[in-house]
Design an enzyme around this catalytic site. Structure first.
Site, PDB file in Angstrom:
ATOM      1  N   HIS A  35      40.412 -28.194  59.334  1.00 48.31           N
ATOM      2  CA  HIS A  35      40.616 -29.246  60.333  1.00 48.31           C
ATOM      3  C   HIS A  35      40.052 -28.940  61.703  1.00 48.31           C
ATOM      4  CE1 HIS A  35      43.398 -26.178  61.336  1.00 48.31           C
ATOM      5  NE2 HIS A  35      43.724 -26.787  62.436  1.00 48.31           N
ATOM      6  N   ILE A 126      49.846 -32.039  62.525  1.00 43.05           N
ATOM      7  CA  ILE A 126      49.022 -31.074  63.251  1.00 43.05           C
ATOM      8  C   ILE A 126      47.543 -31.272  62.932  1.00 43.05           C
ATOM      9  CG2 ILE A 126      48.671 -28.612  63.698  1.00 43.05           C
ATOM     10  CD1 ILE A 126      51.484 -29.708  64.390  1.00 43.05           C
ATOM     11  N   GLU A 127      47.247 -31.555  61.678  1.00 44.15           N
ATOM     12  CA  GLU A 127      45.861 -31.615  61.236  1.00 44.15           C
ATOM     13  C   GLU A 127      45.112 -32.847  61.734  1.00 44.15           C
ATOM     14  OE1 GLU A 127      44.028 -29.565  59.602  1.00 44.15           O
ATOM     15  OE2 GLU A 127      45.462 -28.082  58.879  1.00 44.15           O
ATOM     16  N   SER A 128      45.721 -34.022  61.581  1.00 45.71           N
ATOM     17  CA  SER A 128      44.972 -35.260  61.784  1.00 45.71           C
ATOM     18  C   SER A 128      45.736 -36.327  62.534  1.00 45.71           C
ATOM     19  CB  SER A 128      44.579 -35.831  60.411  1.00 45.71           C
ATOM     20  OG  SER A 128      45.756 -36.153  59.664  1.00 45.71           O
ATOM     21  N   TYR A 233      49.275 -22.472  65.236  1.00 44.67           N
ATOM     22  CA  TYR A 233      49.377 -23.438  64.141  1.00 44.67           C
ATOM     23  C   TYR A 233      50.816 -23.599  63.657  1.00 44.67           C
ATOM     24  CZ  TYR A 233      47.816 -25.869  59.886  1.00 44.67           C
ATOM     25  OH  TYR A 233      47.599 -26.788  58.888  1.00 44.67           O
TER      26      TYR A 233
END
Length: 385
Positions: A35, A126-128, A233
């Site tokens: 990502h 968190i990713e997208s 993260y």
């Protein structure tokens, strides 16, 4: 390809994927952060805002809270930093969670079935930012931000107007497979380390772990020296989990989301144009499009996908329409299989028809076609008139 087949194929590739991650000093190019630098769109309004979903005792958030496993981490300084960041921007948190509305209950259910920590359900936050169309400047795409090489290794195909990275069902199953695979292969089942590897690549995490062990330190995620993005993260993940666990304490009003999935899976037994399906069933076209982001040209073919997603309350009307006999093509119509190097204009010229007619006859919005795509060639042509 069925989910079971995909998982078996994925596990067969475990050694190869893991070896790339362990040995390559530049493994992030293939298996590193799925990502990097994702830049999702942030629409101010979308059709899910208009759905009238009533929360019940045991809504999606209650189910997720029951499966949270890492709440002791909320006292870590890095987690506290991100809790304060999210508390300072409650509107952002709510906006992202609103985007998760169609997917949240289903993803939570898949995570629960595998016995994974509930926090894993929040990785797309968190990713997208829960945007299935999110793309990073390095080429990662989808809710789970898969890089092309990782997607290929996990069987997420990109062909014929379909991108498996954008398909929420396929990508979620692949992501959970991948997380479990790395945990089993490298980390004795440690999901935190597997998530770090999901972000930075197994090679990066393994080198950091070996260095820590050589210094006589623990090899757990929270003691490792990793790239800054990876260091943050899990703190980000634990921070948003802490807020969802006790939103009142952090001044965040969570949108109400039903515990039942918002969509149903409908088998694809013949080619389906989403726009045509919307017209004949009355299903909102924007809903169909939003539920099927992997269908990049707005059509589903049984050679590419097994199901399309429809709003759960309209499942029966869609099934009834798709179970009806397929309409017969007008006499004289023919089919053409798109070959490498073809263009819409060349195909139209070859069959003495106009590009506009060919486009209209096949429900195309533009001139983009894919190798392997089947086009219907109409019996009559505007060019011949």
């Amino acid at each position: 390809m069925t989910y079971q087949t995909t998982r078996q194929w994925t596990l067969a590739l475990a050694g190869g994927i893991a070896m790339i991650g362990a040995l390559s000093a530049t493994s992030p190019a293939l298996l590193a952060s799925p990502h990097p630098g994702a830049t999702p769109a942030f629409p101010t309004h979308h059709f899910w805002d208009d759905l009238n979903l009533e929360a019940m005792p045991g809504d999606a958030w209650e189910r997720l809270r029951e499966n949270l496993a890492w709440q002791e981490r909320r006292h870590d300084a890095r987690v506290q930093h991100w809790i304060e960041h999210y508390r300072a921007n409650p509107g952002n948190v709510v906006e992202i969670i609103e985007r998760a509305r169609p997917w949240m209950a289903w993803i939570t259910e898949q995570v629960e079935r595998r016995g994974l920590p509930g926090e894993v359900s929040l990785i797309p936050f968190i990713e997208s930012s829960y945007d299935p169309h999110a793309r990073s400047h390095r080429g990662a795409a989808g809710l789970w931000q898969f890089m092309p090489g990782t997607a290929d290794a996990l069987g997420l195909r990109r062909q014929g107007g379909y991108d498996g990275r954008l398909d929420v069902i396929a990508a979620t199953n692949a992501a959970l497979d991948y997380i479990e695979l790395q945990a089993e292969q490298w980390y004795e089942g440690d999901i935190e380390l597997s998530l770090a590897a999901y972000n930075a690549g197994a090679g990066t995490v393994n080198r950091a772990r070996h260095a820590a062990l050589a210094r006589g330190e623990a090899g757990e995620y929270w003691q490792l020296q990793l790239p800054n993005e990876t260091m943050q993260y899990l703190p980000k993940l634990n921070a948003i989990a802490a807020i969802i666990d006790d939103p009142d304490a952090y001044g965040v009003a969570l949108p109400e989301i039903d515990d039942a999935p918002a969509f149903a899976k409908v088998p694809v037994n013949r080619p389906i144009e989403l726009s045509q399906l919307a017209r004949v069933t009355g299903v909102d076209a924007s809903e169909l499009s939003a539920l099927n982001p992997g269908l990049t040209n707005g059509s589903a073919n049984p050679s590419t996908v097994e199901v399309v997603l429809v709003p759960v309350e309209q499942e029966q009307v869609v099934l009834a329409e798709l179970s009806a006999p397929a309409p017969q093509a007008p006499a004289g119509d023919s089919q053409y299989l798109v070959q490498r190097g073809d263009s819409l204009s060349a195909i139209a010229a070859r069959h003495s028809i106009s590009v506009a007619e060919l486009r209209q006859h096949n429900g195309l919005r533009g001139d983009t076609i894919q190798v392997g795509q089947t086009l219907e060639i109409p019996r009559r042509s505007l060019a011949a008139r």
